[in-house]
Design a protein around this motif. Sequence first.
Motif, PDB file in Angstrom:
ATOM      1  N   TYR A   9       0.609  -1.123   0.046  1.00 30.59           N
ATOM      2  CA  TYR A   9       0.065  -0.041  -0.005  1.00 30.59           C
ATOM      3  C   TYR A   9       0.708   1.199   0.019  1.00 30.59           C
ATOM      4  N   LEU A  10       2.100   1.220   0.006  1.00 33.87           N
ATOM      5  CA  LEU A  10       2.992   2.456  -0.068  1.00 33.87           C
ATOM      6  C   LEU A  10       3.444   2.865  -1.347  1.00 33.87           C
ATOM      7  N   PRO A  11       2.939   4.231  -1.447  1.00 31.37           N
ATOM      8  CA  PRO A  11       3.198   4.676  -2.754  1.00 31.37           C
ATOM      9  C   PRO A  11       4.634   4.605  -3.334  1.00 31.37           C
ATOM     10  N   TYR A  12       5.802   4.698  -2.237  1.00 27.84           N
ATOM     11  CA  TYR A  12       7.070   4.753  -2.797  1.00 27.84           C
ATOM     12  C   TYR A  12       7.512   3.380  -3.271  1.00 27.84           C
ATOM     13  N   GLU A  13       6.802   2.465  -2.579  1.00 25.99           N
ATOM     14  CA  GLU A  13       7.260   1.131  -3.139  1.00 25.99           C
ATOM     15  C   GLU A  13       6.562   0.610  -4.485  1.00 25.99           C
ATOM     16  N   HIS A  14       5.502   1.025  -4.717  1.00 28.64           N
ATOM     17  CA  HIS A  14       5.052   1.003  -6.086  1.00 28.64           C
ATOM     18  C   HIS A  14       5.778   1.785  -7.195  1.00 28.64           C
ATOM     19  N   ASP A  15       5.904   2.851  -6.900  1.00 31.34           N
ATOM     20  CA  ASP A  15       6.823   3.784  -7.570  1.00 31.34           C
ATOM     21  C   ASP A  15       8.412   3.146  -8.135  1.00 31.34           C
ATOM     22  N   THR A  16       8.826   2.597  -7.054  1.00 30.33           N
ATOM     23  CA  THR A  16      10.238   2.114  -7.137  1.00 30.33           C
ATOM     24  C   THR A  16      10.102   0.813  -8.230  1.00 30.33           C
ATOM     25  N   GLY A  22       7.586  -0.122  27.030  1.00 27.97           N
ATOM     26  CA  GLY A  22       6.604  -0.617  26.064  1.00 27.97           C
ATOM     27  C   GLY A  22       6.209   0.585  25.266  1.00 27.97           C
ATOM     28  N   ASP A  23       5.731   1.574  25.828  1.00 27.41           N
ATOM     29  CA  ASP A  23       5.137   2.821  25.211  1.00 27.41           C
ATOM     30  C   ASP A  23       6.327   3.420  24.471  1.00 27.41           C
ATOM     31  N   ARG A  24       7.530   3.654  24.946  1.00 24.62           N
ATOM     32  CA  ARG A  24       8.644   4.081  24.411  1.00 24.62           C
ATOM     33  C   ARG A  24       8.993   3.471  23.058  1.00 24.62           C
ATOM     34  N   LEU A  25       8.862   2.245  23.233  1.00 23.21           N
ATOM     35  CA  LEU A  25       9.441   1.570  21.961  1.00 23.21           C
ATOM     36  C   LEU A  25       8.464   1.409  21.037  1.00 23.21           C
ATOM     37  N   PHE A  26       7.245   1.462  21.241  1.00 19.88           N
ATOM     38  CA  PHE A  26       6.160   1.046  20.273  1.00 19.88           C
ATOM     39  C   PHE A  26       5.932   2.519  19.636  1.00 19.88           C
ATOM     40  N   GLN A  27       6.349   3.665  20.392  1.00 22.87           N
ATOM     41  CA  GLN A  27       6.102   4.915  19.687  1.00 22.87           C
ATOM     42  C   GLN A  27       7.178   4.978  18.632  1.00 22.87           C
ATOM     43  N   HIS A  28       8.420   4.738  19.027  1.00 27.46           N
ATOM     44  CA  HIS A  28       9.538   4.555  17.910  1.00 27.46           C
ATOM     45  C   HIS A  28       8.787   3.928  16.557  1.00 27.46           C
ATOM     46  N   TYR A  29       8.357   2.717  16.746  1.00 23.36           N
ATOM     47  CA  TYR A  29       7.604   1.847  15.732  1.00 23.36           C
ATOM     48  C   TYR A  29       6.567   2.789  14.924  1.00 23.36           C
ATOM     49  N   LEU A  30       5.762   3.563  15.807  1.00 21.25           N
ATOM     50  CA  LEU A  30       4.634   4.569  15.169  1.00 21.25           C
ATOM     51  C   LEU A  30       5.567   5.520  14.390  1.00 21.25           C
ATOM     52  N   ASP A  31       6.331   6.154  14.869  1.00 20.11           N
ATOM     53  CA  ASP A  31       7.031   7.363  13.982  1.00 20.11           C
ATOM     54  C   ASP A  31       7.627   6.949  12.869  1.00 20.11           C
ATOM     55  N   ALA A  32       8.077   5.332  12.995  1.00 26.04           N
ATOM     56  CA  ALA A  32       8.617   5.280  11.463  1.00 26.04           C
ATOM     57  C   ALA A  32       7.446   5.059  10.506  1.00 26.04           C
ATOM     58  N   TRP A  33       6.489   4.314  11.011  1.00 30.90           N
ATOM     59  CA  TRP A  33       5.319   3.860  10.334  1.00 30.90           C
ATOM     60  C   TRP A  33       4.840   5.061   9.694  1.00 30.90           C
ATOM     61  N   VAL A  34       4.597   6.229  10.615  1.00 28.05           N
ATOM     62  CA  VAL A  34       3.870   7.397  10.040  1.00 28.05           C
ATOM     63  C   VAL A  34       4.927   8.165   8.994  1.00 28.05           C
ATOM     64  N   ASP A  35       6.120   8.124   9.327  1.00 23.51           N
ATOM     65  CA  ASP A  35       6.940   8.701   8.238  1.00 23.51           C
ATOM     66  C   ASP A  35       6.975   7.769   6.857  1.00 23.51           C
ATOM     67  N   ALA A  36       6.630   6.620   6.877  1.00 23.11           N
ATOM     68  CA  ALA A  36       6.348   6.077   5.718  1.00 23.11           C
ATOM     69  C   ALA A  36       5.184   6.219   4.925  1.00 23.11           C
ATOM     70  N   ALA A  37       4.051   6.443   5.817  1.00 24.15           N
ATOM     71  CA  ALA A  37       2.828   6.321   5.558  1.00 24.15           C
ATOM     72  C   ALA A  37       2.380   8.200   4.961  1.00 24.15           C
ATOM     73  N   ASN A  38       3.649   8.850   5.297  1.00 20.62           N
ATOM     74  CA  ASN A  38       3.332  10.165   4.785  1.00 20.62           C
ATOM     75  C   ASN A  38       3.548  10.191   3.310  1.00 20.62           C
ATOM     76  N   SER A  39       4.040   9.375   2.552  1.00 19.57           N
ATOM     77  CA  SER A  39       4.128   9.121   1.384  1.00 19.57           C
ATOM     78  C   SER A  39       2.642   9.279   0.644  1.00 19.57           C
ATOM     79  N   TRP A  40       1.623   9.074   1.644  1.00 17.43           N
ATOM     80  CA  TRP A  40       0.229   9.215   1.178  1.00 17.43           C
ATOM     81  C   TRP A  40      -0.297  10.528   0.993  1.00 17.43           C
ATOM     82  N   ASN A  41       0.481  11.586   1.991  1.00 15.06           N
ATOM     83  CA  ASN A  41       0.178  12.790   1.920  1.00 15.06           C
ATOM     84  C   ASN A  41      -0.439  13.368   0.415  1.00 15.06           C
ATOM     85  N   ASP A  42      -1.546  13.922   0.335  1.00 12.68           N
ATOM     86  CA  ASP A  42      -1.996  14.695  -0.850  1.00 12.68           C
ATOM     87  C   ASP A  42      -1.905  13.582  -2.279  1.00 12.68           C
ATOM     88  N   VAL A  43      -1.892  12.148  -1.703  1.00 16.40           N
ATOM     89  CA  VAL A  43      -1.866  11.222  -3.037  1.00 16.40           C
ATOM     90  C   VAL A  43      -3.351  10.687  -2.793  1.00 16.40           C
TER      91      VAL A  43
END
Length: 352
Positions: free
Chosen positions: A111-118, A245-266
């Motif tokens: 579902y990530l636009p940058y993977e499809h583009d590549t 656990g919250d600190r570790l999972f927030q790290h994961y969420l931040d990485a996920w959000v950064d990847a999902a930002n490829s959907w911004n305005d797409v």
Amino acid sequence: MKFGISLVPDGSPETKDPKEYYDDVLRLCELSDAAGLEWVKMTEHYLHPYGGYCPDPLAFLAAVAVRTERIRLMTGGVIPVFHHPVILASRAAMIDVLSGGRLDLGFARGYLPYEHDTFAVPMAESHERYEAAVGAITRLLTEDRASEDTPFFAYSDAVALPRPVQDPIPLWSAAVRTEKSFLRLAELGHGLLATPMFKPLDLFRQHSELYRGAYAAAGHARPAQIAAGLPVFVARTDKEAREVGDRLFQHYLDAWVDAANSWNDVESGSFAGYTDMGKRLGSMTATQWREFGSAFFGSPERVIDQIRAFQENSGGVDGIIAQVDFGAVSGEVMERSVRLLIDEVVPAVSDL
């Protein structure tokens, strides 16, 4: 209820050395195998700390196969639109043979636009490509000879070698948002790889009931199976689980959000509702995921209660595959959490 471990790395060279990551999770697979867990699952992604350390789930599972004896090897999933079906089917069959018939082959659309583009795969073609590829792979694994003539690939009388041990290999697919996706999995007879997230678990319950009803109506020989992937972190105390656990999972969420930002305005008609996905994910914190019941963090007693509540509120699943490698976590911390899960949580909820 069955249990397994799910691996969706969020590390990078700056946060965790890749060899250290693989060494850590392979040891965890050995532990899970010895403890009698059902699955180890890995998901395919590229190019980004979000999943970038798992570009080839089948290669990873081959390494797991030689280190373990009974645990099932699940892709959760491979992305068929990025592969030729003969290559993917042949490699899947090879892993099934090497493992003595332990592969569970799970698919995901990607579902990530940058993977499809590549990979030069137009997102507008995603659904049609996915359907064609999954059908082709299924036929290659179950028929002596298979032929295809599609806009994306074509071949005649293909014999995929080696032939798999299992007849058939269990097939799974991921579904998240649309009723159509859940109905399609039921029609195909695939197990459901679910990611219950955000606060409306009642929506997940509706989708699960829809899937089970359609699956039963289709009359498949195998029973319907729903496996839910959720973040899990178990510590001796609730306080430690929340703080670490919250600190570790927030790290994961931040990485996920950064990847999902490829959907911004797409926008893409093949992915309804995905536009600005990063902005929506970014509004959720690790604490909120835990409070909404989409992550199990706490002492063994608290996690037992969370799992029982999840089963009641979600309508019930057949398996929980615990995401355990988030936060570029150290092997020691990850193993301590999984040992508590195995030793104290799983025995207490095995009756569900």
